[in-house]
Design a protein around this motif. Structure first.
Motif, PDB file in Angstrom:
ATOM      1  N   LYS A 244      45.319  47.323  27.297  1.00  0.00           N
ATOM      2  CA  LYS A 244      45.170  46.407  28.626  1.00  0.00           C
ATOM      3  C   LYS A 244      43.888  45.501  28.945  1.00  0.00           C
ATOM      4  N   SER A 245      43.092  46.169  27.784  1.00  0.00           N
ATOM      5  CA  SER A 245      41.475  45.159  27.682  1.00  0.00           C
ATOM      6  C   SER A 245      41.707  43.784  27.436  1.00  0.00           C
ATOM      7  N   TRP A 246      42.962  43.766  26.594  1.00  0.00           N
ATOM      8  CA  TRP A 246      42.941  42.336  26.027  1.00  0.00           C
ATOM      9  C   TRP A 246      43.962  41.418  26.784  1.00  0.00           C
ATOM     10  N   ILE A 247      44.383  41.800  28.145  1.00  0.00           N
ATOM     11  CA  ILE A 247      45.139  40.887  28.718  1.00  0.00           C
ATOM     12  C   ILE A 247      44.828  40.800  30.281  1.00  0.00           C
ATOM     13  N   ALA A 248      45.105  40.045  31.123  1.00  0.00           N
ATOM     14  CA  ALA A 248      44.869  39.930  32.495  1.00  0.00           C
ATOM     15  C   ALA A 248      45.077  41.249  33.048  1.00  0.00           C
ATOM     16  N   PRO A 249      44.079  41.535  33.980  1.00  0.00           N
ATOM     17  CA  PRO A 249      44.309  42.888  34.956  1.00  0.00           C
ATOM     18  C   PRO A 249      45.615  42.893  35.432  1.00  0.00           C
ATOM     19  N   LEU A 250      46.190  43.940  35.479  1.00  0.00           N
ATOM     20  CA  LEU A 250      47.378  44.133  36.140  1.00  0.00           C
ATOM     21  C   LEU A 250      47.259  44.702  37.594  1.00  0.00           C
ATOM     22  N   PRO A 251      48.155  44.344  38.635  1.00  0.00           N
ATOM     23  CA  PRO A 251      49.454  43.583  38.433  1.00  0.00           C
ATOM     24  C   PRO A 251      49.253  42.034  38.222  1.00  0.00           C
ATOM     25  N   ILE A 252      50.162  41.582  37.575  1.00  0.00           N
ATOM     26  CA  ILE A 252      49.834  39.917  37.278  1.00  0.00           C
ATOM     27  C   ILE A 252      50.276  39.142  38.651  1.00  0.00           C
ATOM     28  N   ALA A 253      49.521  38.313  39.079  1.00  0.00           N
ATOM     29  CA  ALA A 253      49.840  37.287  40.229  1.00  0.00           C
ATOM     30  C   ALA A 253      50.911  36.276  39.409  1.00  0.00           C
ATOM     31  N   TYR A 254      51.924  36.166  40.045  1.00  0.00           N
ATOM     32  CA  TYR A 254      52.822  35.205  39.687  1.00  0.00           C
ATOM     33  C   TYR A 254      53.567  34.299  40.810  1.00  0.00           C
ATOM     34  N   ASP A 255      53.838  33.026  40.556  1.00  0.00           N
ATOM     35  CA  ASP A 255      54.688  32.413  41.467  1.00  0.00           C
ATOM     36  C   ASP A 255      55.633  31.273  40.705  1.00  0.00           C
ATOM     37  N   PRO A 256      56.928  32.066  40.784  1.00  0.00           N
ATOM     38  CA  PRO A 256      58.030  31.604  39.808  1.00  0.00           C
ATOM     39  C   PRO A 256      58.333  30.021  40.373  1.00  0.00           C
ATOM     40  N   GLU A 257      57.930  29.462  41.496  1.00  0.00           N
ATOM     41  CA  GLU A 257      58.249  28.371  42.346  1.00  0.00           C
ATOM     42  C   GLU A 257      57.302  27.297  41.841  1.00  0.00           C
ATOM     43  N   LEU A 258      56.569  27.609  40.970  1.00  0.00           N
ATOM     44  CA  LEU A 258      55.794  26.589  40.458  1.00  0.00           C
ATOM     45  C   LEU A 258      56.460  25.420  39.505  1.00  0.00           C
ATOM     46  N   PRO A 259      56.340  24.328  40.058  1.00  0.00           N
ATOM     47  CA  PRO A 259      57.277  23.245  39.159  1.00  0.00           C
ATOM     48  C   PRO A 259      57.323  23.518  37.770  1.00  0.00           C
ATOM     49  N   GLY A 260      56.155  23.939  36.941  1.00  0.00           N
ATOM     50  CA  GLY A 260      56.035  23.701  35.485  1.00  0.00           C
ATOM     51  C   GLY A 260      57.049  24.997  35.000  1.00  0.00           C
ATOM     52  N   TYR A 261      56.971  26.042  35.799  1.00  0.00           N
ATOM     53  CA  TYR A 261      57.836  27.271  35.475  1.00  0.00           C
ATOM     54  C   TYR A 261      59.347  26.974  35.696  1.00  0.00           C
ATOM     55  N   LYS A 262      59.355  26.351  36.752  1.00  0.00           N
ATOM     56  CA  LYS A 262      60.968  25.902  37.102  1.00  0.00           C
ATOM     57  C   LYS A 262      61.500  24.934  36.103  1.00  0.00           C
ATOM     58  N   ASN A 263      60.456  24.165  35.520  1.00  0.00           N
ATOM     59  CA  ASN A 263      61.268  23.114  34.531  1.00  0.00           C
ATOM     60  C   ASN A 263      61.192  23.839  33.102  1.00  0.00           C
TER      61      ASN A 263
ATOM     62  N   GLN B  80      55.404  33.233  29.544  1.00  0.00           N
ATOM     63  CA  GLN B  80      54.369  32.092  29.641  1.00  0.00           C
ATOM     64  C   GLN B  80      53.229  32.230  30.654  1.00  0.00           C
ATOM     65  N   ALA B  81      53.564  32.928  31.760  1.00  0.00           N
ATOM     66  CA  ALA B  81      52.536  33.203  32.701  1.00  0.00           C
ATOM     67  C   ALA B  81      51.632  34.076  32.239  1.00  0.00           C
ATOM     68  N   ILE B  82      51.925  35.485  31.408  1.00  0.00           N
ATOM     69  CA  ILE B  82      51.133  36.223  31.013  1.00  0.00           C
ATOM     70  C   ILE B  82      49.790  35.414  30.055  1.00  0.00           C
ATOM     71  N   LYS B  83      50.260  34.502  29.232  1.00  0.00           N
ATOM     72  CA  LYS B  83      49.555  33.841  28.692  1.00  0.00           C
ATOM     73  C   LYS B  83      48.449  32.944  29.387  1.00  0.00           C
ATOM     74  N   ASP B  84      49.111  32.379  30.491  1.00  0.00           N
ATOM     75  CA  ASP B  84      48.272  31.547  31.347  1.00  0.00           C
ATOM     76  C   ASP B  84      47.181  32.344  32.087  1.00  0.00           C
ATOM     77  N   ALA B  85      47.669  33.641  32.374  1.00  0.00           N
ATOM     78  CA  ALA B  85      46.919  34.333  33.309  1.00  0.00           C
ATOM     79  C   ALA B  85      45.681  35.117  32.581  1.00  0.00           C
ATOM     80  N   THR B  86      46.044  35.320  31.240  1.00  0.00           N
ATOM     81  CA  THR B  86      45.144  35.891  30.241  1.00  0.00           C
ATOM     82  C   THR B  86      44.047  35.020  29.937  1.00  0.00           C
ATOM     83  N   MET B  87      44.547  33.790  29.763  1.00  0.00           N
ATOM     84  CA  MET B  87      43.690  32.602  29.198  1.00  0.00           C
ATOM     85  C   MET B  87      42.555  32.381  30.334  1.00  0.00           C
ATOM     86  N   ALA B  88      43.166  32.423  31.774  1.00  0.00           N
ATOM     87  CA  ALA B  88      42.114  32.037  32.741  1.00  0.00           C
ATOM     88  C   ALA B  88      41.487  33.436  33.026  1.00  0.00           C
ATOM     89  N   HIS B  89      41.727  34.628  32.730  1.00  0.00           N
ATOM     90  CA  HIS B  89      41.115  35.561  32.862  1.00  0.00           C
ATOM     91  C   HIS B  89      39.875  35.638  31.963  1.00  0.00           C
TER      92      HIS B  89
END
Length: 284
Positions: free
Chosen positions: A163-182, A199-208
């Motif tokens: 878990k130290s190698w990923i963004a802290p849980l729980p992962i915030a997530y907005d499925p309505e973002l246009p990029g994810y819908k696309n 895809q979101a876990i990658k985005d969240a972890t990089m931001a973290h």
């Protein structure tokens, strides 16, 4: 005599100047052509810059190095990249410190196949200048776990070290973002909500890991696939959620048959868009 010299020079300009083909042109978000120097001047004021590349595009990789070098002359830099995963940070640090060589790094870390040609120059820049270089991406096995396990709940089974190698849980997530819908739309019949969560876990972890390693007064320059930061979504959405006070700059890379006018679909996807000729050779 002066008139003759002027006419000769002007004729040469008409003959050869207009005949030259541009391999790329830089645009701002509104589709206006801008110089590289103007882009640098704008970005040097930011706290964080996300350079969205096309992974096999040589213009992307060349400009990443040039931009890194030019921003280093103006600001204290911290570097980071999607292309190295968080659980390989120790190996990367050992290479940066000179305690292991490239061969050892290549055998112990999961480097991308094009690392030596496309990313090693950036890592070596950090090594030469004694800069921090952050391995920001989630280990791919955990993104796969999210996809195959049906969502973020699959991550609950990880150990504390994992878990130290990923963004802290729980992962915030907005499925309505246009990029994810696309993404769902592009995948068609193969689309599932869990593939977008991967895809979101990658985005969240990089931001973290970007925020974890950021230091006030420095600039964090991050290299990632363009889709991870296009339209100020992906990584940028997670960054702004936690640090809306910081100043962000984004770059994207696109391919067009004609680089002399930015196509409508490419406008507004980033602060600066590097438009590369579709005939440009690729690195793989």
């Amino acid at each position: 005599m002066k008139k003759l010299l002027f006419l000769s020079t002007f004729t040469l300009y008409l003959t050869f100047g207009y005949a030259q083909k541009a391999p790329y042109i830089i645009y701002n978000a509104k589709g206006k052509k801008v110089s590289y120097e103007k882009m640098v001047k704008s970005l040097e004021k930011k706290d964080m810059v996300l350079f969205g590349e096309l992974h096999n595009n040589p213009i992307s990789h060349w400009l990443q190095y040039e931009l890194t070098s030019d921003l280093y002359a103006k600001r204290p830099l911290i570097l980071g990249a999607e292309m190295i995963e968080a659980d390989n940070q120790d190996e990367l640090d050992a290479y940066l410190a000179g305690t292991i060589d490239y061969k050892a790094l290549d055998s112990t870390a999961r480097l991308w196949n094009n690392h030596k040609t496309d990313y090693a120059p950036l890592v070596d820049f950090a090594k030469d200048k004694k800069l921090v270089f952050v391995a920001s991406n989630v280990p791919r096995r955990y993104a796969s776990l999210v996809y195959k396990g049906g969502g973020f709940q699959a991550l609950d089974t990880l150990t504390q070290e994992e878990k130290s190698w990923i963004a802290p849980l729980p992962i915030a997530y907005d499925p309505e973002l246009p990029g994810y819908k696309n993404m769902l739309a592009m995948m068609g019949d193969h689309a599932t909500p869990s593939i977008v969560m991967a895809q979101a876990i990658k985005d969240a972890t990089m931001a973290h890991f970007i925020l974890k390693n950021y230091k006030e007064g420095s600039m964090f320059l991050h290299y990632n696939g363009a889709y991870h930061s296009n339209d100020y979504e992906g990584i940028v959405w997670y960054l702004k959620k936690d640090r809306p006070d910081l100043q962000y700059g984004t770059i994207s890379t696109v391919m067009q048959d004609d680089v002399h006018q930015l196509e409508a679909e490419n406008m507004g996807i980033a602060d600066f868009i590097i438009c590369v000729d579709s005939n440009m050779t690729t690195t793989y």
